[in-house]
Design a protein around this motif. Structure first.
Motif, mmCIF file in Angstrom:
data_model
loop_
_atom_site.group_PDB
_atom_site.id
_atom_site.type_symbol
_atom_site.label_atom_id
_atom_site.label_comp_id
_atom_site.label_asym_id
_atom_site.label_seq_id
_atom_site.Cartn_x
_atom_site.Cartn_y
_atom_site.Cartn_z
ATOM 1 N N ARG A 254 32.910 105.360 -8.617
ATOM 2 C CA ARG A 254 33.259 105.303 -7.195
ATOM 3 C C ARG A 254 34.749 105.593 -7.007
ATOM 4 O O ARG A 254 35.561 105.275 -7.875
ATOM 5 C CB ARG A 254 32.964 103.915 -6.624
ATOM 6 N N ASP A 255 35.106 106.176 -5.864
ATOM 7 C CA ASP A 255 36.511 106.488 -5.589
ATOM 8 C C ASP A 255 37.392 105.247 -5.678
ATOM 9 O O ASP A 255 38.514 105.316 -6.165
ATOM 10 C CB ASP A 255 36.667 107.140 -4.216
ATOM 11 N N GLU A 256 36.895 104.115 -5.230
ATOM 12 C CA GLU A 256 37.676 102.871 -5.286
ATOM 13 C C GLU A 256 38.058 102.534 -6.728
ATOM 14 O O GLU A 256 39.200 102.175 -7.020
ATOM 15 C CB GLU A 256 36.863 101.726 -4.677
ATOM 16 N N ASP A 257 37.103 102.655 -7.639
ATOM 17 C CA ASP A 257 37.388 102.390 -9.052
ATOM 18 C C ASP A 257 38.265 103.479 -9.655
ATOM 19 O O ASP A 257 39.154 103.192 -10.466
ATOM 20 C CB ASP A 257 36.087 102.250 -9.848
ATOM 21 N N ALA A 258 38.050 104.721 -9.262
ATOM 22 C CA ALA A 258 38.870 105.823 -9.764
ATOM 23 C C ALA A 258 40.330 105.623 -9.357
ATOM 24 O O ALA A 258 41.240 105.862 -10.155
ATOM 25 C CB ALA A 258 38.339 107.156 -9.246
ATOM 26 N N ARG A 259 40.540 105.168 -8.141
ATOM 27 C CA ARG A 259 41.917 104.895 -7.684
ATOM 28 C C ARG A 259 42.572 103.819 -8.533
ATOM 29 O O ARG A 259 43.752 103.911 -8.872
ATOM 30 C CB ARG A 259 41.928 104.502 -6.210
ATOM 31 N N MET A 260 41.800 102.804 -8.923
ATOM 32 C CA MET A 260 42.333 101.746 -9.776
ATOM 33 C C MET A 260 42.630 102.264 -11.180
ATOM 34 O O MET A 260 43.624 101.872 -11.798
ATOM 35 C CB MET A 260 41.360 100.560 -9.841
ATOM 36 N N LEU A 261 41.777 103.144 -11.687
ATOM 37 C CA LEU A 261 42.014 103.714 -13.012
ATOM 38 C C LEU A 261 43.300 104.533 -13.050
ATOM 39 O O LEU A 261 43.940 104.639 -14.093
ATOM 40 C CB LEU A 261 40.826 104.572 -13.454
ATOM 41 N N LEU A 262 43.684 105.092 -11.913
ATOM 42 C CA LEU A 262 44.944 105.840 -11.820
ATOM 43 C C LEU A 262 46.140 104.922 -11.571
ATOM 44 O O LEU A 262 47.255 105.406 -11.425
ATOM 45 C CB LEU A 262 44.874 106.888 -10.713
ATOM 46 N N GLY A 263 45.898 103.630 -11.495
ATOM 47 C CA GLY A 263 47.010 102.696 -11.316
ATOM 48 C C GLY A 263 47.125 102.125 -9.924
ATOM 49 O O GLY A 263 48.209 101.705 -9.512
ATOM 50 N N GLY A 264 46.038 102.133 -9.175
ATOM 51 C CA GLY A 264 46.062 101.547 -7.833
ATOM 52 C C GLY A 264 46.592 102.489 -6.771
ATOM 53 O O GLY A 264 47.297 102.071 -5.848
ATOM 54 N N VAL A 265 46.252 103.751 -6.892
ATOM 55 C CA VAL A 265 46.669 104.749 -5.905
ATOM 56 C C VAL A 265 45.998 104.442 -4.572
ATOM 57 O O VAL A 265 44.811 104.136 -4.524
ATOM 58 C CB VAL A 265 46.282 106.174 -6.389
ATOM 59 N N THR A 266 46.755 104.520 -3.496
ATOM 60 C CA THR A 266 46.187 104.270 -2.171
ATOM 61 C C THR A 266 45.356 105.475 -1.718
ATOM 62 O O THR A 266 45.436 106.562 -2.291
ATOM 63 C CB THR A 266 47.295 103.974 -1.140
ATOM 64 N N ASN A 267 44.576 105.257 -0.661
ATOM 65 C CA ASN A 267 43.637 106.276 -0.174
ATOM 66 C C ASN A 267 44.265 107.634 0.102
ATOM 67 O O ASN A 267 43.774 108.658 -0.362
ATOM 68 C CB ASN A 267 42.934 105.797 1.099
ATOM 69 N N GLY A 268 45.328 107.667 0.903
ATOM 70 C CA GLY A 268 45.930 108.938 1.315
ATOM 71 C C GLY A 268 46.325 109.810 0.135
ATOM 72 O O GLY A 268 45.860 110.948 0.002
ATOM 73 N N PRO A 269 47.215 109.311 -0.736
ATOM 74 C CA PRO A 269 47.611 110.125 -1.890
ATOM 75 C C PRO A 269 46.433 110.477 -2.811
ATOM 76 O O PRO A 269 46.383 111.580 -3.361
ATOM 77 C CB PRO A 269 48.626 109.243 -2.631
ATOM 78 N N TYR A 270 45.487 109.553 -2.959
ATOM 79 C CA TYR A 270 44.336 109.821 -3.827
ATOM 80 C C TYR A 270 43.536 111.011 -3.313
ATOM 81 O O TYR A 270 43.219 111.932 -4.071
ATOM 82 C CB TYR A 270 43.436 108.584 -3.909
ATOM 83 N N TYR A 271 43.233 111.018 -2.012
ATOM 84 C CA TYR A 271 42.436 112.121 -1.473
ATOM 85 C C TYR A 271 43.229 113.428 -1.405
ATOM 86 O O TYR A 271 42.647 114.510 -1.496
ATOM 87 C CB TYR A 271 41.815 111.734 -0.131
ATOM 88 N N GLU A 272 44.572 113.346 -1.280
ATOM 89 C CA GLU A 272 45.395 114.554 -1.369
ATOM 90 C C GLU A 272 45.309 115.140 -2.781
ATOM 91 O O GLU A 272 45.200 116.354 -2.945
ATOM 92 C CB GLU A 272 46.845 114.233 -1.021
ATOM 93 N N MET A 273 45.367 114.245 -3.803
ATOM 94 C CA MET A 273 45.249 114.706 -5.194
ATOM 95 C C MET A 273 43.895 115.348 -5.432
ATOM 96 O O MET A 273 43.784 116.362 -6.120
ATOM 97 C CB MET A 273 45.382 113.529 -6.170
ATOM 98 N N LYS A 274 42.871 114.726 -4.873
ATOM 99 C CA LYS A 274 41.509 115.210 -5.086
ATOM 100 C C LYS A 274 41.307 116.564 -4.411
ATOM 101 O O LYS A 274 40.661 117.458 -4.973
ATOM 102 C CB LYS A 274 40.519 114.177 -4.539
ATOM 103 N N LYS A 275 41.888 116.722 -3.226
ATOM 104 C CA LYS A 275 41.728 117.957 -2.470
ATOM 105 C C LYS A 275 42.526 119.105 -3.088
ATOM 106 O O LYS A 275 42.037 120.235 -3.161
ATOM 107 C CB LYS A 275 42.192 117.731 -1.026
ATOM 108 N N ASP A 276 43.742 118.817 -3.536
ATOM 109 C CA ASP A 276 44.613 119.870 -4.053
ATOM 110 C C ASP A 276 45.398 119.363 -5.264
ATOM 111 O O ASP A 276 46.573 119.025 -5.157
ATOM 112 C CB ASP A 276 45.576 120.329 -2.948
ATOM 113 N N PRO A 277 44.738 119.306 -6.449
ATOM 114 C CA PRO A 277 45.407 118.762 -7.630
ATOM 115 C C PRO A 277 46.635 119.559 -8.064
ATOM 116 O O PRO A 277 47.546 119.013 -8.671
ATOM 117 C CB PRO A 277 44.327 118.795 -8.719
#
Length: 149
Positions: free
Chosen positions: A50-73
């Motif tokens: 799940r995205d929530e767990d993936a964000r935690m695996l990256l070190g607790g990335v918040t929603n905005g930056p996480y989805y920006e990374m996902k959209k345009d790595p």
């Protein structure tokens, strides 16, 4: 009597160690980040995380930056901690695919595990709550299993 000074030498070999990557260098992080993020998102997809767990695996990335990374790595530069985390996850992914069938390799992280390291929780839960040290433990466990230990 004077003490003899001996310098121990390793035997000659034609193999050279891989050079260390300087993760404090912004240029190196810029070079590695796009492929690291692509690998991370592919692994999360393969594992069904799940995205929530993936964000935690990256070190607790918040929603905005996480989805920006996902959209345009390609547009993101990861810090050293995030690159290290992705590196552990890539190693875990590789080890699981060597040890198990593709199906089990992808499910393994979501299955409750009775190994005393995990205490009955899933490896994903263990890594999301334990962070980088937990990822290192899982990586070492799987590498040991790959080596027949």
């Amino acid at each position: 009597m004077a003490a003899r000074s001996h310098t121990l030498k390793y035997p000659s070999t034609r193999y050279e160690p891989s050079p260390l990557v300087d993760l404090s260098s912004k240029g190196e992080r810029e070079r590695l980040s796009p492929s690291a993020l692509k690998a991370f998102f592919n692994i999360m997809d393969q594992w069904g995380v799940r995205d929530e767990d993936a964000r935690m695996l990256l070190g607790g990335v918040t929603n905005g930056p996480y989805y920006e990374m996902k959209k345009d790595p390609a547009s993101r530069v990861l810090d050293t901690d995030k690159l290290l985390r992705v590196s552990y996850l890539v190693g875990i992914f590789k080890a699981l695919n060597i040890l198990h069938s593709e199906r089990l390799a992808d499910e393994w992280v979501r299955l409750p595990n009775t190994n005393r390291i995990f205490g009955g929780v899933t490896p994903i839960a263990y890594m999301t709550t334990g962070g980088t040290p937990a990822m290192q433990v899982v990586r070492r466990l799987l590498d040991a299993r790959r080596g027949g230990v």
